[in-house]
Design a protein around this motif. Sequence first.
Motif, PDB file in Angstrom:
ATOM      1  N   PRO A   7       2.749  -6.530 -11.840  1.00 47.83           N
ATOM      2  CA  PRO A   7       2.806  -5.426 -10.880  1.00 47.83           C
ATOM      3  C   PRO A   7       2.412  -4.102 -11.536  1.00 47.83           C
ATOM      4  O   PRO A   7       2.542  -3.913 -12.741  1.00 47.83           O
ATOM      5  CB  PRO A   7       4.277  -5.395 -10.472  1.00 47.83           C
ATOM      6  N   ARG A   8       1.919  -3.184 -10.722  1.00 47.54           N
ATOM      7  CA  ARG A   8       1.691  -1.820 -11.184  1.00 47.54           C
ATOM      8  C   ARG A   8       3.002  -1.068 -10.990  1.00 47.54           C
ATOM      9  O   ARG A   8       3.459  -0.867  -9.856  1.00 47.54           O
ATOM     10  CB  ARG A   8       0.573  -1.147 -10.400  1.00 47.54           C
ATOM     11  N   ILE A   9       3.612  -0.652 -12.106  1.00 46.73           N
ATOM     12  CA  ILE A   9       4.907   0.012 -12.075  1.00 46.73           C
ATOM     13  C   ILE A   9       4.729   1.463 -12.491  1.00 46.73           C
ATOM     14  O   ILE A   9       4.161   1.757 -13.550  1.00 46.73           O
ATOM     15  CB  ILE A   9       5.916  -0.674 -13.012  1.00 46.73           C
ATOM     16  N   VAL A  10       5.201   2.358 -11.650  1.00 47.62           N
ATOM     17  CA  VAL A  10       5.136   3.791 -11.937  1.00 47.62           C
ATOM     18  C   VAL A  10       6.560   4.325 -12.059  1.00 47.62           C
ATOM     19  O   VAL A  10       7.360   4.187 -11.133  1.00 47.62           O
ATOM     20  CB  VAL A  10       4.374   4.556 -10.835  1.00 47.62           C
ATOM     21  N   ALA A  11       6.885   4.888 -13.219  1.00 47.68           N
ATOM     22  CA  ALA A  11       8.172   5.565 -13.404  1.00 47.68           C
ATOM     23  C   ALA A  11       8.051   6.975 -12.850  1.00 47.68           C
ATOM     24  O   ALA A  11       7.118   7.707 -13.188  1.00 47.68           O
ATOM     25  CB  ALA A  11       8.550   5.608 -14.877  1.00 47.68           C
ATOM     26  N   VAL A  12       8.989   7.346 -11.970  1.00 42.37           N
ATOM     27  CA  VAL A  12       9.020   8.695 -11.407  1.00 42.37           C
ATOM     28  C   VAL A  12      10.229   9.423 -11.980  1.00 42.37           C
ATOM     29  O   VAL A  12      11.372   8.996 -11.795  1.00 42.37           O
ATOM     30  CB  VAL A  12       9.084   8.657  -9.872  1.00 42.37           C
ATOM     31  N   ALA A  82       3.537   8.199  -6.271  1.00 49.73           N
ATOM     32  CA  ALA A  82       3.460   6.865  -6.862  1.00 49.73           C
ATOM     33  C   ALA A  82       2.902   5.858  -5.865  1.00 49.73           C
ATOM     34  O   ALA A  82       2.076   5.005  -6.212  1.00 49.73           O
ATOM     35  CB  ALA A  82       4.844   6.435  -7.343  1.00 49.73           C
ATOM     36  N   TYR A  83       3.360   5.948  -4.634  1.00 50.80           N
ATOM     37  CA  TYR A  83       2.858   5.058  -3.592  1.00 50.80           C
ATOM     38  C   TYR A  83       1.354   5.263  -3.393  1.00 50.80           C
ATOM     39  O   TYR A  83       0.580   4.292  -3.335  1.00 50.80           O
ATOM     40  CB  TYR A  83       3.614   5.323  -2.289  1.00 50.80           C
ATOM     41  N   ASP A  84       0.936   6.511  -3.309  1.00 53.27           N
ATOM     42  CA  ASP A  84      -0.482   6.803  -3.113  1.00 53.27           C
ATOM     43  C   ASP A  84      -1.324   6.352  -4.305  1.00 53.27           C
ATOM     44  O   ASP A  84      -2.527   6.087  -4.149  1.00 53.27           O
ATOM     45  CB  ASP A  84      -0.693   8.297  -2.867  1.00 53.27           C
ATOM     46  N   ALA A  85      -0.689   6.269  -5.491  1.00 52.23           N
ATOM     47  CA  ALA A  85      -1.399   5.814  -6.688  1.00 52.23           C
ATOM     48  C   ALA A  85      -1.426   4.298  -6.794  1.00 52.23           C
ATOM     49  O   ALA A  85      -1.891   3.755  -7.808  1.00 52.23           O
ATOM     50  CB  ALA A  85      -0.759   6.420  -7.936  1.00 52.23           C
ATOM     51  N   GLY A  86      -0.926   3.603  -5.773  1.00 48.45           N
ATOM     52  CA  GLY A  86      -1.002   2.153  -5.749  1.00 48.45           C
ATOM     53  C   GLY A  86       0.126   1.425  -6.429  1.00 48.45           C
ATOM     54  O   GLY A  86      -0.007   0.236  -6.775  1.00 48.45           O
ATOM     55  N   ALA A  87       1.278   2.081  -6.625  1.00 53.30           N
ATOM     56  CA  ALA A  87       2.404   1.422  -7.301  1.00 53.30           C
ATOM     57  C   ALA A  87       2.915   0.243  -6.477  1.00 53.30           C
ATOM     58  O   ALA A  87       3.109   0.352  -5.264  1.00 53.30           O
ATOM     59  CB  ALA A  87       3.534   2.429  -7.520  1.00 53.30           C
ATOM     60  N   ASP A  88       3.151  -0.874  -7.147  1.00 53.78           N
ATOM     61  CA  ASP A  88       3.842  -2.007  -6.528  1.00 53.78           C
ATOM     62  C   ASP A  88       5.347  -1.816  -6.609  1.00 53.78           C
ATOM     63  O   ASP A  88       6.083  -2.243  -5.714  1.00 53.78           O
ATOM     64  CB  ASP A  88       3.459  -3.313  -7.242  1.00 53.78           C
TER      65      ASP A  88
END
Length: 309
Positions: A7-12, A82-88
């Motif tokens: 998955p693409r994981i983005v820490a916010v 993060a959502y707009d950057a494609g985060a799963d």
Amino acid sequence: MTDRPVPRIVAVVVTFNRLALLQRLVARLRETESLAEILVVDNASTDGTGEWLAAQPEPVTAVRLTENRGGAGGFHVGTRAAYDAGADLVWLMDDDGVPEPDCLKVLLSHWDTDGGYDFWGPAVLAEQDPTRLCFPIRLPGRATVVHRMSEVEAAARDGVIPDVVIPFNGVLVTRELVERIGTPREEFFIWGDDVEYLWRARRAGARTGTVVAARFLHPATDDLGTPMAFGRTTYNHSPSDLKHYCMARNNLVNLRDYRGWPAALAFVAKTAWFYTFTRPSPARLVISATAMYAGLRGDFTGHRRYLRG
């Protein structure tokens, strides 16, 4: 867990004027495997945070707000970005906590669309004493809250406390859930935005839980969970008028919207008891009443009077 693509994981991370703590957290996140991006939302800090972030190489990216919009505004902006950057998966946290090195790996072992979780997180422990919980929790089926990690471990089923999670302290949220429920409620500023997002997720059918082997350290605040009514319950007292105003306003709104008027009125009575008998303070009673009335009217601007310039 079934086999899945990585998955693409983005820490916010939401930050405001705590550069040293932010640097500690970012250093830990850089060491964390599987992270695609570390997205820091800077609430118009004035301590050099913006300059430091501008010099950071990938995977750190920054969104600098023009004014302090609080944790709620920061998580609203960060989750959307993060959502707009494609985060799963979106991994949400404040700047003053820090995950253990294997925290994300352990959490990911419980990500599975065939019966896994949508909104789940680690055990949040007091940084000063990791044998204790940073925030007291009520375990499923129990009337009283617990404070020690050993009690949580003993109550876990297959390593998880179902239906219990401390949001915005290392919690993972799936892309699908963000699509269903949107982003955190930005007008709350601070306090209660995390609970509202959790309750909104549960109302939408989200599967939630705490993975006890995943650990997240956070500075403990002694006044949170202050005993009252002869030790039969606790109250989230804070010495900060800003925090109390937002807590009183936002908690009443959350209870009204998700638990109904009986729960909301019980909170009003609890607040009156606490500042009349437990820690008598006529000034706090006035702040409480003002905040609650504003919340019921849908006015989320009153906290600004307590902001320092």
